[in-house]
Every structure is written in C-alpha cells, then in structure tokens.
Design a protein around this motif. Sequence first.
Motif, PDB file in Angstrom:
ATOM      1  N   ALA A  28     -21.230  -2.531   9.885  1.00 47.65           N
ATOM      2  CA  ALA A  28     -19.797  -2.517  10.179  1.00 47.65           C
ATOM      3  C   ALA A  28     -19.027  -3.412   9.221  1.00 47.65           C
ATOM      4  O   ALA A  28     -17.898  -3.103   8.825  1.00 47.65           O
ATOM      5  CB  ALA A  28     -19.542  -2.953  11.625  1.00 47.65           C
ATOM      6  N   GLU A  29     -19.621  -4.528   8.811  1.00 44.83           N
ATOM      7  CA  GLU A  29     -18.946  -5.453   7.908  1.00 44.83           C
ATOM      8  C   GLU A  29     -18.818  -4.895   6.497  1.00 44.83           C
ATOM      9  O   GLU A  29     -18.031  -5.400   5.700  1.00 44.83           O
ATOM     10  CB  GLU A  29     -19.710  -6.786   7.874  1.00 44.83           C
ATOM     11  N   ALA A  30     -19.575  -3.839   6.193  1.00 46.62           N
ATOM     12  CA  ALA A  30     -19.500  -3.246   4.863  1.00 46.62           C
ATOM     13  C   ALA A  30     -18.227  -2.428   4.679  1.00 46.62           C
ATOM     14  O   ALA A  30     -17.840  -2.119   3.558  1.00 46.62           O
ATOM     15  CB  ALA A  30     -20.717  -2.358   4.615  1.00 46.62           C
ATOM     16  N   LEU A  31     -17.578  -2.064   5.762  1.00 49.81           N
ATOM     17  CA  LEU A  31     -16.343  -1.301   5.669  1.00 49.81           C
ATOM     18  C   LEU A  31     -15.218  -2.208   5.181  1.00 49.81           C
ATOM     19  O   LEU A  31     -15.089  -3.341   5.603  1.00 49.81           O
ATOM     20  CB  LEU A  31     -15.981  -0.707   7.035  1.00 49.81           C
ATOM     21  N   THR A  32     -14.386  -1.675   4.287  1.00 48.81           N
ATOM     22  CA  THR A  32     -13.317  -2.466   3.694  1.00 48.81           C
ATOM     23  C   THR A  32     -11.965  -1.933   4.139  1.00 48.81           C
ATOM     24  O   THR A  32     -11.868  -0.977   4.884  1.00 48.81           O
ATOM     25  CB  THR A  32     -13.409  -2.432   2.161  1.00 48.81           C
ATOM     26  N   ILE A  33     -10.914  -2.564   3.641  1.00 50.48           N
ATOM     27  CA  ILE A  33      -9.559  -2.133   3.992  1.00 50.48           C
ATOM     28  C   ILE A  33      -8.928  -1.364   2.838  1.00 50.48           C
ATOM     29  O   ILE A  33      -8.651  -0.182   2.946  1.00 50.48           O
ATOM     30  CB  ILE A  33      -8.691  -3.343   4.378  1.00 50.48           C
ATOM     31  N   GLU A  34      -8.706  -2.016   1.703  1.00 51.02           N
ATOM     32  CA  GLU A  34      -7.964  -1.387   0.623  1.00 51.02           C
ATOM     33  C   GLU A  34      -8.853  -0.791  -0.463  1.00 51.02           C
ATOM     34  O   GLU A  34      -8.609   0.294  -0.943  1.00 51.02           O
ATOM     35  CB  GLU A  34      -7.000  -2.402  -0.018  1.00 51.02           C
ATOM     36  N   ALA A  35      -9.878  -1.538  -0.868  1.00 49.55           N
ATOM     37  CA  ALA A  35     -10.664  -1.111  -2.023  1.00 49.55           C
ATOM     38  C   ALA A  35     -11.671  -0.032  -1.664  1.00 49.55           C
ATOM     39  O   ALA A  35     -12.128   0.058  -0.536  1.00 49.55           O
ATOM     40  CB  ALA A  35     -11.394  -2.319  -2.616  1.00 49.55           C
ATOM     41  N   ARG A  36     -12.007   0.778  -2.633  1.00 52.56           N
ATOM     42  CA  ARG A  36     -13.069   1.750  -2.444  1.00 52.56           C
ATOM     43  C   ARG A  36     -14.350   0.967  -2.165  1.00 52.56           C
ATOM     44  O   ARG A  36     -14.723   0.060  -2.911  1.00 52.56           O
ATOM     45  CB  ARG A  36     -13.206   2.591  -3.711  1.00 52.56           C
ATOM     46  N   PRO A  81     -15.340   7.936   1.025  1.00 50.85           N
ATOM     47  CA  PRO A  81     -14.854   6.565   1.206  1.00 50.85           C
ATOM     48  C   PRO A  81     -13.606   6.526   2.091  1.00 50.85           C
ATOM     49  O   PRO A  81     -12.614   7.202   1.816  1.00 50.85           O
ATOM     50  CB  PRO A  81     -14.523   6.110  -0.218  1.00 50.85           C
ATOM     51  N   THR A  82     -13.676   5.739   3.134  1.00 47.94           N
ATOM     52  CA  THR A  82     -12.590   5.643   4.110  1.00 47.94           C
ATOM     53  C   THR A  82     -12.427   4.186   4.517  1.00 47.94           C
ATOM     54  O   THR A  82     -13.403   3.514   4.839  1.00 47.94           O
ATOM     55  CB  THR A  82     -12.907   6.491   5.354  1.00 47.94           C
ATOM     56  N   HIS A 131      -8.449  25.483  -1.795  1.00 46.37           N
ATOM     57  CA  HIS A 131      -8.498  24.065  -2.165  1.00 46.37           C
ATOM     58  C   HIS A 131      -7.146  23.671  -2.746  1.00 46.37           C
ATOM     59  O   HIS A 131      -6.764  24.148  -3.814  1.00 46.37           O
ATOM     60  CB  HIS A 131      -9.611  23.794  -3.183  1.00 46.37           C
ATOM     61  N   GLY A 132      -6.431  22.813  -2.042  1.00 43.95           N
ATOM     62  CA  GLY A 132      -5.096  22.429  -2.483  1.00 43.95           C
ATOM     63  C   GLY A 132      -5.124  21.432  -3.624  1.00 43.95           C
ATOM     64  O   GLY A 132      -6.073  20.662  -3.791  1.00 43.95           O
ATOM     65  N   LYS A 133      -4.052  21.432  -4.415  1.00 46.21           N
ATOM     66  CA  LYS A 133      -3.929  20.468  -5.503  1.00 46.21           C
ATOM     67  C   LYS A 133      -3.553  19.087  -4.977  1.00 46.21           C
ATOM     68  O   LYS A 133      -3.816  18.081  -5.612  1.00 46.21           O
ATOM     69  CB  LYS A 133      -2.874  20.954  -6.507  1.00 46.21           C
ATOM     70  N   ARG A 134      -2.894  19.056  -3.801  1.00 41.78           N
ATOM     71  CA  ARG A 134      -2.488  17.790  -3.205  1.00 41.78           C
ATOM     72  C   ARG A 134      -3.288  17.542  -1.926  1.00 41.78           C
ATOM     73  O   ARG A 134      -3.801  18.460  -1.305  1.00 41.78           O
ATOM     74  CB  ARG A 134      -0.980  17.811  -2.880  1.00 41.78           C
ATOM     75  N   SER A 135      -3.364  16.288  -1.539  1.00 43.29           N
ATOM     76  CA  SER A 135      -4.139  15.905  -0.363  1.00 43.29           C
ATOM     77  C   SER A 135      -3.422  16.307   0.920  1.00 43.29           C
ATOM     78  O   SER A 135      -2.211  16.102   1.066  1.00 43.29           O
ATOM     79  CB  SER A 135      -4.359  14.390  -0.369  1.00 43.29           C
ATOM     80  N   ALA A 164      -6.120   9.790  -4.773  1.00 45.48           N
ATOM     81  CA  ALA A 164      -5.137   8.797  -5.211  1.00 45.48           C
ATOM     82  C   ALA A 164      -4.026   8.585  -4.196  1.00 45.48           C
ATOM     83  O   ALA A 164      -3.438   7.504  -4.122  1.00 45.48           O
ATOM     84  CB  ALA A 164      -4.533   9.230  -6.552  1.00 45.48           C
ATOM     85  N   GLU A 165      -3.715   9.608  -3.383  1.00 43.11           N
ATOM     86  CA  GLU A 165      -2.620   9.486  -2.426  1.00 43.11           C
ATOM     87  C   GLU A 165      -2.935   8.496  -1.310  1.00 43.11           C
ATOM     88  O   GLU A 165      -2.043   8.012  -0.630  1.00 43.11           O
ATOM     89  CB  GLU A 165      -2.306  10.848  -1.798  1.00 43.11           C
ATOM     90  N   HIS A 166      -4.230   8.188  -1.114  1.00 48.92           N
ATOM     91  CA  HIS A 166      -4.650   7.334  -0.002  1.00 48.92           C
ATOM     92  C   HIS A 166      -4.009   7.792   1.310  1.00 48.92           C
ATOM     93  O   HIS A 166      -3.446   7.003   2.065  1.00 48.92           O
ATOM     94  CB  HIS A 166      -4.324   5.866  -0.275  1.00 48.92           C
TER      95      HIS A 166
END
Length: 370
Positions: free
Chosen positions: A297-305, A28-29, A100-104, A67-69
């Motif tokens: 293309a319209e299916a892509l969002t800004i903030e929400a998953r 998800p992006t 594999h890091g613990k942080r993003s 979670a870090e987005h």
Amino acid sequence: MCIVLLTTSHPKYALIVLDNRDEYILRPTSKPHWWTAKPESNHDSGADASQTSREIEVLSSRDLQRAEHGTWLGITKGGNFAVLTNYRETNTHDATHPVHGKRSRGGMVTAWLAADPEQPTNEFVRNMLESGDVKGVGGFSLVCGKLRKLKGEKKIQPLAILSNLCDNPDQVPWICGQRGYEYGLSNAVYQDLVDNVKEGSTEPIWPKIHQGASLLSQALAVTVGDDIAEEELVQILFKILDVDKFPSKHTMDLEEGIPLLKDSIFIPAFGGEEHQRDMLAARQRGSIKQTERGSAAEALTIEARPDDQPNGFQTGLYGTQRQTVILVDWDGNVTYTERALWDSFGNPIERGTGDETFKFKIEDWEVESN
C-alpha cells in the motif's frame, strides 16, 4: 468492465455511490488526494472574474498513464460530482465514434470537476454536446451533476448521464432526482439497460447491474432499521463490490474473458500467457525495490508515476483495480472511501490496508427549488 451503483433509498443519506474500476492492473494510478483545478470563465453563467479565478479543490485518484491525468470518479468541495464508465465501440468505420479515442475518456470527468462552479449541469451538458467535445474519445457514459439539496425537500438535484452517443440534450437521461431508487451503469449505453428492464426480460443483458441493484436494495433494507455506525455500513457496501461470479479459470485470454465480464460485479485479475509474463516481470522489478517502499500500500504514490517501467497500458492482468464507496448525508457531509487492491508492481494489497478515507462538507449544500 466497471460498474457504478447509486441509490437514493437510504433515509439517512441523500446519495450513496458504489464503484468498481476494472482496468489493467499495471496501469499507473495515483492514490486519491486533493488537487486544485483552475476553472475556465463561462460567460453564460454570469460569474464575475473573482469567482472564476478561484481554484477548485478536487478529490480523486488520477490516471498517470496519459498526459491529461484524468480520472474515472471525483468530487469537488463545491459538490460537483462525476463518475465514468466506458464501452467498446465495435464499428471500426465510424469516425465519429472511434474504438480508440485520441483523447482520454478521463478528461470528460475532469472537464466537469474543473468547470466553473456557477455553471449549471444542464448548461455543461449542452455545451459539451454543441462543441463536439464528447466525440473522439472512445465510448463512454458520464454521470455528472451538482450534489445539492433542494430547500424544504428531501431530494437532491438530478444527475445527468452524458454519452458520446448523445447528439442533443433531449437524449440525455437524468437520474437520482427522486427518492427510493437504485440505479446501475456499466459498460453499455444506459438507455439500453433501462429498455431491457422495461421489456421485462428474464435474461438481463447485464446481469451484474441487476444483481448489484438488488444486493444494494437488500443491504439498505437490513441496515436502515439498525443504528449502525457509518464505518460498518461502508464495509457492508464494499462486500457488494466484492461479489465474484467470474469463472475460476483466470488464465484465459482477454478476448475470451471480455464477454463474461457482464456477469460478475467483481473481476479477479485474469489474462493469457503474455499478460501473465508481464505481471511476473513487474513483480520481479518490485521485489528489487522492496526495501525502499515498505508495504504494498505504501508503494502507491500521489502525483508521480509510481514505476518507470514501460508497462501500464494494456499490459499485465486485467481486473478490478480500485473500489470506491461514497456517502452523502442530508447535511452535505461526504465520506469518501477508496480501496486499492493492487500496488504499482502488480502485488495484491490486503483488503483494508490500502483504504483511503476523506471526510468533508459540501459548500453551499442547500439551494432553492426551481
């Protein structure tokens, strides 16, 4: 494996950046958008409370899986710029350089984008190294710096390449401070790529980097003499990001395909049976919501998953998910164009219909030379 190409060779532009984000297609992006960050006060920078309390305006897409987005690429209105590539650590017994890091890793990008606007790049680099913040996040290289024109000169401040393999500031390479150069970075240590070129190898360890830099140089040679529109130049640069030398077999397993990623600038979506099934299942879920979401293309969002299904991290096919072209002219005007190639359900987006373009002027563009 991602690729970043940068050039200081075009006479009309202080900097041009090209980037392919290679990722699991279902990860998800968000769409690229402006968002605000609150900088942390930096006592060494000499900034007063009113300066550090001002929110920072950031332009980027964001990873919605963690979670870090975080993000892989972004720029602020104040000219802080960063782009990240990762690489796979292979020593599973090295605790300081985890596979594999613990942080993003994306948090490394947002750390610079949200940094105190008064903080110099070299100070940020030193603080990240001394604090150990570059460790524990998996292998990465971060190109970061302030996009600033030096007064009276046709050059910008240099950009640093910070890595989790750097232990002190003396190991950090600096690029883009001189005119007439092309630079490339992918999923390897930058100094390894440089050393390979210096040795005059006829078999480059990362063919896509050498081809990308060569194609970029050729494109500039053709366009510099012509007074072409900026929109046309952007499309020419996107064609470089579309160069595909990947094998036609797109059903190979990921482990089989990973060594081949070094050869192709563009990575078509590929994966074995399990990943093919994940992709099909996501598309079936998407078809149920077709009437709600309109075009891909319209299916892509800004903030929400964008999708409540559990897929998105190391599931589905792998390939080039997003493409970005950034132009910065000598007046500090930025043209930022990001191209989405897939929607959140794994449906392809026709090239151009998923483009988002932003234009703005960098604040405090000119600075005194040191």
